[in-house]
Design a protein around this motif. Structure first.
Motif: not given
Ligand code: SAM
Ligand code: SF4
Ligand code: F3S
Length: 470
Positions: A81, A198, A335, A337, A366, A369, A371
């Motif tokens: 992730v 994911v 959560d 970001i 978070f 990042s 991906r």
């Protein structure tokens, strides 16, 4: 997706027992007692997968060790992730060259979400030649067959085909000792949030048959588990692919009918699919914990759109307010970001202001990042790491103050907790959880472990509550 193609046929699952038998017989003939070291990274879905791997290994005759040096088989069950998680795994793989040099018979396995990424499996094939077996989440159910292939041929095996994914029932599971258990109710994700890997590694959404879920939960309760978490990347879309007119709220209501002293939790919930029916069902069902993990990711509408989240700030706030209105005292977590490509300071502060407005009990925060392969990874990302860190620190400051204040409000109150184990704090030797999943460190005797008890909260900080049995 053709639902009829989703279930792995029983005969194919049964065939895995033959491979387990072959592996057992091979070690028995050598009078060997093999040990496996299974190291799991990432989310609870991966933890649940790790428990299935251990179940299959136990059937193959393995015992378990935490020390890779002692292991005949080392498994890294990985997460993709964020970049940091991947770097750690490559670091660990590097270290395993030494254990393999000491014990050339050792079998090294890379599985989980990273293994499903083409970029990763290619790199392992070319540069990590001591790795014997690589398979992604789609091939988990045939692990005994793949492992046998390694033992029989002594060649490297890669099972990383891209597919929509299946459902395999009847895989043995080695669960943690204690009162907590995880139950996957669905696999995969259809949402393609633009930052997220994911959906690429876990395939499309597929829901387990409600009767299979109900049976598993019933068995867990009978076996003494008291804190059961239902898992899916987006449990709110449970049942969409079953076409039974049966949704996640219906599943919760049916589970709630199972007699016993236990709590049901679930994660994660996607706001775009959260319904009033779900919150009303939670409010009505005594076994369902009044706790909601509802990730919002950003408090700014432009960023939410770029993230492909498909709700607005106002819609999110509307949901939370409704949930709080039908469940007073609801414990809310989320959560977030910070630093999505193109996010400005003003937009990041919209996230901070949403956090102030809602009053979350805790947040999982978070820094974005990139991906490779996701849509966001190709977007311009002009903000520097230092700027993002500054916004992130501001968010943490606000959240930590909020968690501390919410925790302080418990002091002096009596709450019901489930004592779930020992704590690492000498003065408070027991660990327990409130219905809302807040950690309470407790004074008291180990004999209380596994019981629901009333405790008086005597102290608190940002991370935990402290108390004693009343
Ligand atoms: N399916 C869950 C949902 O949508 O709520 C989330 C599952 S994801 C494994 C857990 C969290 O990781 C996400 O909610 C998001 O905050 C974070 N995450 C995912 N991709 C990320 C990325 N590229 N960079 C930073 N954080 C990321
Ligand atoms: Fe990733 Fe979004 Fe799916 Fe969650 S809902 S797993 S964040 S794509
Ligand atoms: Fe979970 Fe990480 Fe895979 S968060 S689904 S283990 S990418």
């Amino acid at each position: 997706m053709e639902r009829k193609n989703v279930l792995v046929p029983e005969a194919d699952i049964a065939r895995q027992w033959d491979f387990e038998e072959k592996i057992r017989a091979m070690f028995a003939a050598r009078q060997a007692h093999p040990a496996a070291c299974v190291d799991t990274f990432g989310c609870q879905q991966n933890v649940a997968d790790g428990q299935k791997l251990m179940g299959m290994l136990e059937s193959c005759g393995f015992t378990f060790t935490q020390d890779p040096k002692e292991a005949d088989l080392v498994i890294l069950n990985t997460c993709a992730v964020r970049e940091h998680a991947e770097q750690r795994v490559f670091g660990n793989l590097g270290i395993l060259t030494h254990t393999k040099r000491e014990n050339p018979e050792q079998v090294i396995t890379l599985c989980g979400c990273m293994a499903q990424e083409e970029r990763v499996s290619r790199r392992v094939k070319e540069s990590y030649r001591h790795v014997d077996l690589v398979f992604g989440p789609h091939a988990l159910w045939k692990f005994p067959e793949l492992l046998w292939q390694v033992y029989e041929t002594r060649k490297r095996v890669f099972a990383v085909d891209d597919e929509h994914g299946t459902i395999a029932e009847g895989i043995p599971v080695v669960r943690e000792k204690g009162v907590k258990a995880w139950v996957s109710i669905m696999y995969g994700c259809n949402n393609f949030c633009s930052y997220c890997i994911v959906p690429y590694v876990r395939g499309r959404e597929r829901s387990r048959d409600p009767q299979c879920v109900l049976q598993e939960v019933r068995e867990l309760i009978e076996a003494g588990y008291k804190d059961i978490t239902l898992l899916g990347q987006n449990v709110n879309s449970y049942g969409n692919d079953l076409e039974l007119g049966y949704d996640f709220a219906d599943l919760l209501a049916d589970i709630d009918q199972i007699p016993g002293e236990y709590l049901i939790r679930f994660m994660s919930s996607h706001p775009k699919d959260a319904t009033k029916k779900l919150f009303d069902t939670m409010a009505r069902c005594g076994h369902v914990a009044k706790q909601l993990h509802l990730p919002f990711q950003s408090g700014n509408d432009r960023v939410l759109k770029e993230m492909n989240r498909r709700y607005t700030r106002a819609q999110y706030l509307g949901l939370v307010n409704y949930a709080k209105s039908v469940m007073p005292g609801l414990v809310l977590t989320s959560d977030v970001i910070i630093g999505f490509p193109g996010e400005t300071e003003e937009e990041a502060m919209d996230t901070v202001s949403l956090v102030e407005e809602v009053g979350f009990d805790a947040l999982f925060t978070f820094i974005y990042s990139p991906r490779p392969g996701t849509k966001a990874a190709a977007m311009p990302d002009p903000a520097s790491r230092q700027e993002k860190q500054k916004w992130f620190d501001k968010l943490l400051e606000v959240q930590n103050a909020q968690s501390a204040a919410l925790h302080a409000a418990y002091v002096g109150k009596t709450v019901r907790v489930l004592v779930d184990g020992e704590s690492d704090d000498g003065a408070y030797p027991l660990a327990s959880r409130t219905e809302g999943n807040r950690l309470v460190r407790l004074k008291g005797d180990k004999a209380l472990i596994g019981r629901f008890i009333d405790v008086k909260v005597t102290d608190s900080n940002t991370w935990a509550l402290y108390g004693e049995p009343v």
